[in-house]
Design a protein around this motif. Structure first.
Motif, PDB file in Angstrom:
ATOM      1  N   ASP A   5      -1.925  -9.967   2.998  1.00  0.00           N
ATOM      2  CA  ASP A   5      -1.840  -8.623   3.669  1.00  0.00           C
ATOM      3  C   ASP A   5      -1.841  -8.887   4.740  1.00  0.00           C
ATOM      4  O   ASP A   5      -0.213  -7.498   4.827  1.00  0.00           O
ATOM      5  CB  ASP A   5      -2.391  -7.226   3.204  1.00  0.00           C
ATOM      6  CG  ASP A   5      -2.707  -7.525   1.632  1.00  0.00           C
ATOM      7  OD1 ASP A   5      -1.336  -7.676   0.686  1.00  0.00           O
ATOM      8  OD2 ASP A   5      -3.671  -6.929   0.733  1.00  0.00           O
ATOM      9  N   LEU A   6      -2.878  -9.094   5.897  1.00  0.00           N
ATOM     10  CA  LEU A   6      -3.061  -8.852   7.617  1.00  0.00           C
ATOM     11  C   LEU A   6      -1.383  -9.784   7.513  1.00  0.00           C
ATOM     12  O   LEU A   6      -1.249  -9.388   8.726  1.00  0.00           O
ATOM     13  CB  LEU A   6      -3.803  -8.686   7.918  1.00  0.00           C
ATOM     14  CG  LEU A   6      -5.049  -8.519   7.419  1.00  0.00           C
ATOM     15  CD1 LEU A   6      -6.419  -8.779   7.936  1.00  0.00           C
ATOM     16  CD2 LEU A   6      -4.852  -6.701   7.130  1.00  0.00           C
TER      17      LEU A   6
ATOM     18  N   ARG B  33       1.364  -8.334   7.727  1.00  0.00           N
ATOM     19  CA  ARG B  33       1.522  -7.017   8.598  1.00  0.00           C
ATOM     20  C   ARG B  33       1.888  -7.279   9.926  1.00  0.00           C
ATOM     21  O   ARG B  33       2.408  -6.515  10.381  1.00  0.00           O
ATOM     22  CB  ARG B  33      -0.025  -6.712   8.241  1.00  0.00           C
ATOM     23  CG  ARG B  33      -0.010  -5.156   9.438  1.00  0.00           C
ATOM     24  CD  ARG B  33      -1.352  -4.076   9.033  1.00  0.00           C
ATOM     25  NE  ARG B  33      -1.828  -3.637   9.900  1.00  0.00           N
ATOM     26  CZ  ARG B  33      -1.329  -2.174  10.117  1.00  0.00           C
ATOM     27  NH1 ARG B  33      -0.533  -1.493   9.440  1.00  0.00           N
ATOM     28  NH2 ARG B  33      -1.530  -1.686  11.153  1.00  0.00           N
ATOM     29  N   GLU B  34       1.166  -8.229   9.853  1.00  0.00           N
ATOM     30  CA  GLU B  34       1.945  -8.721  11.494  1.00  0.00           C
ATOM     31  C   GLU B  34       3.087  -9.373  12.177  1.00  0.00           C
ATOM     32  O   GLU B  34       3.881  -8.754  12.906  1.00  0.00           O
ATOM     33  CB  GLU B  34       1.899 -10.624  11.730  1.00  0.00           C
ATOM     34  CG  GLU B  34       0.279 -10.237  11.894  1.00  0.00           C
ATOM     35  CD  GLU B  34      -0.999 -11.413  11.891  1.00  0.00           C
ATOM     36  OE1 GLU B  34       0.331 -12.942  11.992  1.00  0.00           O
ATOM     37  OE2 GLU B  34      -2.018 -11.614  11.873  1.00  0.00           O
ATOM     38  N   ARG B  35       4.244  -8.620  10.917  1.00  0.00           N
ATOM     39  CA  ARG B  35       5.708  -9.195  10.779  1.00  0.00           C
ATOM     40  C   ARG B  35       6.235  -7.353   9.999  1.00  0.00           C
ATOM     41  O   ARG B  35       7.321  -7.090   9.794  1.00  0.00           O
ATOM     42  CB  ARG B  35       6.117 -10.436   9.286  1.00  0.00           C
ATOM     43  CG  ARG B  35       5.133 -11.349  10.152  1.00  0.00           C
ATOM     44  CD  ARG B  35       6.071 -12.738   9.344  1.00  0.00           C
ATOM     45  NE  ARG B  35       6.999 -13.164   9.564  1.00  0.00           N
ATOM     46  CZ  ARG B  35       7.367 -14.312   9.591  1.00  0.00           C
ATOM     47  NH1 ARG B  35       7.773 -15.374   8.543  1.00  0.00           N
ATOM     48  NH2 ARG B  35       9.032 -14.569   9.730  1.00  0.00           N
ATOM     49  N   TRP B  36       5.551  -6.579  10.524  1.00  0.00           N
ATOM     50  CA  TRP B  36       6.046  -4.969  10.174  1.00  0.00           C
ATOM     51  C   TRP B  36       7.106  -4.922  10.333  1.00  0.00           C
ATOM     52  O   TRP B  36       8.307  -4.649   9.967  1.00  0.00           O
ATOM     53  CB  TRP B  36       5.197  -4.530  10.787  1.00  0.00           C
ATOM     54  CG  TRP B  36       5.387  -2.909  10.345  1.00  0.00           C
ATOM     55  CD1 TRP B  36       6.187  -1.933  10.646  1.00  0.00           C
ATOM     56  CD2 TRP B  36       4.480  -1.982   9.481  1.00  0.00           C
ATOM     57  NE1 TRP B  36       6.105  -1.133  10.888  1.00  0.00           N
ATOM     58  CE2 TRP B  36       5.847  -0.717   9.710  1.00  0.00           C
ATOM     59  CE3 TRP B  36       4.348  -1.928   8.084  1.00  0.00           C
ATOM     60  CZ2 TRP B  36       5.316   0.563   8.500  1.00  0.00           C
ATOM     61  CZ3 TRP B  36       3.937  -1.049   7.345  1.00  0.00           C
ATOM     62  CH2 TRP B  36       4.706  -0.033   6.981  1.00  0.00           C
TER      63      TRP B  36
ATOM     64  N   THR C 105       0.782  -1.307  -0.029  1.00  0.00           N
ATOM     65  CA  THR C 105       0.157   0.275  -0.213  1.00  0.00           C
ATOM     66  C   THR C 105       0.693   1.048  -0.202  1.00  0.00           C
ATOM     67  O   THR C 105       0.433   2.376   0.525  1.00  0.00           O
ATOM     68  CB  THR C 105      -0.773  -0.107   0.761  1.00  0.00           C
ATOM     69  OG1 THR C 105      -0.146   0.271   2.480  1.00  0.00           O
ATOM     70  CG2 THR C 105      -1.532  -1.038   1.298  1.00  0.00           C
ATOM     71  N   ALA C 106       2.332   1.008   0.326  1.00  0.00           N
ATOM     72  CA  ALA C 106       2.818   2.145  -0.246  1.00  0.00           C
ATOM     73  C   ALA C 106       2.293   2.989  -1.053  1.00  0.00           C
ATOM     74  O   ALA C 106       3.141   4.160  -1.447  1.00  0.00           O
ATOM     75  CB  ALA C 106       4.137   1.681   0.097  1.00  0.00           C
ATOM     76  N   GLY C 107       2.324   2.604  -2.233  1.00  0.00           N
ATOM     77  CA  GLY C 107       1.859   3.580  -3.608  1.00  0.00           C
ATOM     78  C   GLY C 107       2.384   3.977  -4.996  1.00  0.00           C
ATOM     79  O   GLY C 107       2.703   4.385  -5.400  1.00  0.00           O
TER      80      GLY C 107
END
Length: 293
Positions: A212-213, A216-219, A68-70
């Motif tokens: 994606d989720l 995200r947990e491994r941000w 989602t960074a664009g």
């Protein structure tokens, strides 16, 4: 509009991503940013034509960032004025069976720009030291001698990869490819908001994946891997720029401005001069065409 020194975004010393802002206030409206971006796009388009005629440099633009960074919208907006023959976008996904028959840099070599052209890597050769570090089991698909289990992947393995990537970039830069690398620096909260919009706006539902989720947990792991990759591979030949990405319009403007400013440093890029014989006979050619019926 607040002036931003793009050189300040360049990584020239060891960084910590947590200390770099993901938002920068350029003190102007979205409409004004779009107008400024349009001016830069037009200048880049003219420069692209000149580089195409000059035919000595290729340009490689590398874009990395969390989901989602664009990246996709940035490519659309920054390069929309380019002549289609002069720019090619490559999105590197999971290696296919053919690609896995070669070393991990092979498919990236094939996608390098021709002289006079631009290539944009949407996700890049750095995936080989990013997602594979968070998921080292993916390395096993490469069937590397003496790597038979995740436990065989040592810190030295990653150091060798960083060295190989640095050498790869040095080699192509020495041979006329201008390498500019951009990390779109997104905050965890802004990513959450963008993922929510994908779920809430029906026209964007297709972009969402449950994976994606999970990622995200491994941000924090990803941030650590990005930070190390940037610190180990930002060189004068192939610098990294960390671009605040919480505001998409500002992010696009900063990337475009950086590309333009860096390319303008190559003062040897000029349109070729006409052959002297052609110069001397321009009037003759003009008259000949003008008198045709």
């Amino acid at each position: 509009m607040k002036k931003i020194n793009c050189a300040s975004l360049k990584v020239t010393e060891t960084i910590q991503l947590k200390n770099i802002p993901t938002f920068i206030n350029v003190e102007t409206s979205e409409k004004k940013k779009e107008k400024e971006l349009q001016k830069i796009r037009e200048k880049l388009s003219k420069l692209q034509d000149k580089m195409y005629a000059h035919n000595k440099y290729g340009v490689l633009i590398c874009l990395q960032g969390m989901d989602t960074a664009g990246k996709d919208s940035l490519i659309r907006e920054v390069f929309k004025e380019f002549n289609a023959r002069g720019v090619v976008v490559h999105s590197f996904k999971t290696p296919n069976s053919s690609e896995l028959e070669h070393d991990y840099l092979w498919r990236h070599y094939l996608a390098l720009p021709e002289k006079g052209k631009f290539a944009v890597f949407n996700r890049t050769h750095y995936e080989n030291v990013l997602i594979t570090r968070v998921h080292p089991e993916y390395i096993l698909n490469e069937r590397i001698p003496e790597i038979n289990a995740v436990s065989d992947i040592t810190p030295e393995f990653w150091e060798n990869r960083f060295e190989s990537i640095t050498n790869f970039e040095k080699h192509i830069a020495t041979n006329g490819i201008i390498v500019l690398k951009f990390y779109l620096h997104l905050s965890e909260e802004e990513q959450r908001q963008r993922l929510l919009r994908r779920l809430e706006e029906e026209k964007h539902n297709w972009k969402f994946s449950p994976a994606d989720l999970k990622e995200r947990e491994r941000w924090d792991e990803y941030q650590q891997c990005y930070e190390e990759a940037i610190n180990k591979t930002s060189t004068e030949n192939a610098p990294w720029y960390v671009i605040p990405a919480d505001n998409k319009e500002t992010c696009r403007y900063l990337v475009a401005k950086t590309i333009l400013e860096e390319l303008q440093k190559y003062t040897d890029i000029k349109e070729p001069e006409l052959d002297e014989e052609i110069k001397e006979n321009i009037k003759f050619y003009h008259d000949k065409l003008s008198t045709e019926v």
